[in-house]
Design a protein around this motif. Sequence first.
Motif, PDB file in Angstrom:
ATOM      1  N   LEU A 145     -48.480  91.534   9.774  1.00 16.54           N
ATOM      2  CA  LEU A 145     -49.809  91.015   9.452  1.00 16.54           C
ATOM      3  C   LEU A 145     -49.929  89.529   9.770  1.00 16.54           C
ATOM      4  CD1 LEU A 145     -50.458  92.772   6.012  1.00 16.54           C
ATOM      5  CD2 LEU A 145     -51.540  93.297   8.206  1.00 16.54           C
ATOM      6  N   VAL A 181     -54.054  97.639   3.695  1.00 21.57           N
ATOM      7  CA  VAL A 181     -54.092  96.737   4.855  1.00 21.57           C
ATOM      8  C   VAL A 181     -54.941  97.302   5.989  1.00 21.57           C
ATOM      9  CG1 VAL A 181     -51.846  95.764   4.272  1.00 21.57           C
ATOM     10  CG2 VAL A 181     -51.987  97.633   5.943  1.00 21.57           C
ATOM     11  N   GLU A 240     -50.681  90.159  -0.414  1.00 15.63           N
ATOM     12  CA  GLU A 240     -51.396  91.297   0.158  1.00 15.63           C
ATOM     13  C   GLU A 240     -50.541  92.563   0.159  1.00 15.63           C
ATOM     14  OE1 GLU A 240     -54.090  92.420   4.117  1.00 15.63           O
ATOM     15  OE2 GLU A 240     -53.232  90.416   3.900  1.00 15.63           O
ATOM     16  N   VAL A 241     -49.226  92.409   0.281  1.00 13.76           N
ATOM     17  CA  VAL A 241     -48.342  93.580   0.298  1.00 13.76           C
ATOM     18  C   VAL A 241     -47.561  93.705  -1.013  1.00 13.76           C
ATOM     19  CG1 VAL A 241     -48.137  93.515   2.803  1.00 13.76           C
ATOM     20  CG2 VAL A 241     -46.433  92.321   1.419  1.00 13.76           C
TER      21      VAL A 241
END
Length: 254
Positions: A168, A199, A140-141
């Motif tokens: 997160l 995000v 996700e990052v």
Amino acid sequence: MLKTLPDDTILQTQGLTKEFLGFAAVSNVNLQVKRGSIHALIGPNGAGKTTVFNLLTKFIQPTQGHIQFNGIDITRESSVQVARRGMVRSFQISATFGHLTALENVRVALQRKRGDSFNFWSSVRRLDALNDRAMALLEEVDLRSFADTVAIEMPYGRKRALEIATTLALDPELMLLDEPTQGMGHEDVGRVVELIRKVSANRTILMVEHNLSVVESLCDTLTVLQRGSVLAEGNYATVSKDPRVLEAYVGVEA
């Protein structure tokens, strides 16, 4: 008397004040953060931004005023209680362990969420059960390729992304980011801006940021502080043209 929060408001402060030996570092701050927005606290050095963050995340208690999160008065709660409610400050929980890999850092954060972060004697099988979720967070990052890299060896911008990943892992509803692009080169700033935008899709973000080009690019609402009080509030187009704001930023990069 506390006001009832509108349905679209996740965080509200009323008359938030913090005095240190008679000096008001924060004075009568009324802040309203809309659910699903990216909201920035800006202002010159010494304006009270970090103190407001410390009050919201309960590092310090206010002298006066109230804080409501999701309609609940959290004014006298502890930092742990506030984090469990879903308001998490990036550096508060997500400080990385320099000699652990990116994957291991996220896995530690996931253990904390599960409630056994200090059970370092857990079996390998029990820890490996967290790997899929940890890898998903790294994905996700944009850190999947750094999964096996020791944190201390990662570029600075990537370390900041890792801190966001560990935040997160706690599944926050409201993320408080304190100077997320501080000290970064242009390339890293651009990468982190896109990461924050990504995000923010399913959560609310409140951030302190000095880089006004970042604020302009990302933020729906800006609250400008000066000498501990709210000077102005609105979108970037409105705030950037306010003569009081321009005066406050004399000598500050704009």
